[in-house]
Design a protein around this motif. Sequence first.
Motif, PDB file in Angstrom:
ATOM      1  N   UNK A   1     -14.840   5.917   3.661  1.00  0.00           N
ATOM      2  CA  UNK A   1     -15.056   5.715   4.878  1.00  0.00           C
ATOM      3  C   UNK A   1     -15.528   4.247   5.335  1.00  0.00           C
ATOM      4  N   UNK A   2     -16.291   3.664   4.318  1.00  0.00           N
ATOM      5  CA  UNK A   2     -16.753   1.961   4.762  1.00  0.00           C
ATOM      6  C   UNK A   2     -15.581   1.329   4.583  1.00  0.00           C
ATOM      7  N   UNK A   3     -14.569   1.481   3.713  1.00  0.00           N
ATOM      8  CA  UNK A   3     -13.116   0.850   3.683  1.00  0.00           C
ATOM      9  C   UNK A   3     -12.496   0.882   5.123  1.00  0.00           C
ATOM     10  N   UNK A   4     -12.235   2.404   5.551  1.00  0.00           N
ATOM     11  CA  UNK A   4     -11.925   2.589   6.777  1.00  0.00           C
ATOM     12  C   UNK A   4     -12.335   1.810   8.116  1.00  0.00           C
TER      13      UNK A   4
ATOM     14  N   UNK B   1      -8.275   2.109  -0.756  1.00  0.00           N
ATOM     15  CA  UNK B   1      -9.773   2.560  -1.148  1.00  0.00           C
ATOM     16  C   UNK B   1      -9.935   1.816  -2.389  1.00  0.00           C
ATOM     17  N   UNK B   2      -9.672   0.250  -2.178  1.00  0.00           N
ATOM     18  CA  UNK B   2      -9.970  -0.496  -3.275  1.00  0.00           C
ATOM     19  C   UNK B   2     -11.051  -1.517  -2.906  1.00  0.00           C
ATOM     20  N   UNK B   3     -11.598  -1.502  -1.637  1.00  0.00           N
ATOM     21  CA  UNK B   3     -12.393  -2.423  -1.322  1.00  0.00           C
ATOM     22  C   UNK B   3     -12.019  -3.708  -0.776  1.00  0.00           C
ATOM     23  N   UNK B   4     -10.579  -3.794  -0.355  1.00  0.00           N
ATOM     24  CA  UNK B   4     -10.186  -4.964  -0.342  1.00  0.00           C
ATOM     25  C   UNK B   4     -10.292  -5.379   1.497  1.00  0.00           C
ATOM     26  N   UNK B   5     -10.475  -4.250   1.968  1.00  0.00           N
ATOM     27  CA  UNK B   5     -10.510  -4.865   3.626  1.00  0.00           C
ATOM     28  C   UNK B   5     -12.172  -5.100   3.987  1.00  0.00           C
ATOM     29  N   UNK B   6     -12.889  -4.417   2.800  1.00  0.00           N
ATOM     30  CA  UNK B   6     -14.406  -4.834   2.880  1.00  0.00           C
ATOM     31  C   UNK B   6     -14.655  -6.473   2.432  1.00  0.00           C
TER      32      UNK B   6
END
Length: 259
Positions: free
Chosen positions: A244-247, A188-193
């Motif tokens: 959801x965006x991160x997932x 939930x931290x935006x790292x995958x994004x």
Amino acid sequence: MEANPPLTRIPSLPELPFNIALQVFTDISLRRKGEDGSNRTDNDVLSVVGQSACDTVLTTFLYSRNPPLSVDGLTAARDELTSEKTLLTWISYYRGIMSNIRCMPGIEPTPEISIRAWYAYMGGIHLVLGHHILDRFVRQLVDPSYEESRPSTGVPPSLPASQRQIYVPTHAGGAPISGVLMGQKPDNQGHCISLLHMMATRNGQRVEYESESSGPRHALAWTVSVLVNGEWKGQGQASSKQVAKEEAAKAALSTLGWL
């Protein structure tokens, strides 16, 4: 000189912020054609900084030895401590972390690639945490009793711990680059994004997101899909649009083989 301390006395590898760790473990084989490294998205320039900083630490350490070393003695000792054999031994102590190097598909990490990443990590310590942290770490590698006989009184890192994003691999075999942040949940931290966009940019690809929600306004369920160059690559669902965006980004990274 004991260049390789007993395994029970290996110093902890200082932790780096996520964005610096990402740079450290990105090999130059992933550099786009025509790039010269000036955009600092791989570990090439950072490794130069780290090697120079380590040379300073080792030279100063050897200079202070008692009895004093001659010029030839100091040079020979420094050459031994910066030899491929010694560096690869040190790297092996932290294989769970250093195995995170990301190369172009089909390229396996060679000693040269591993050493470049090692020096890049040292450069990250020097630039972000401070030279005093690098100095203490390298001296403890060379002389495991250093901390016990000469306690460090160095200045603390420039940022308080509460404001630093710390990269902490979680598996002995090597965690993914987008790994875990100390005290925080990775999803939930935006790292995958961030990782998806960085890798897509490096490969000349375009990332787009499509989102939709359903359910009552006070309990919306979000579904986010990722398209890379117009092709569906992953989907995420959660009660929060950002989660959801991160997932979805995480799923796309897996689909593309970037995670």
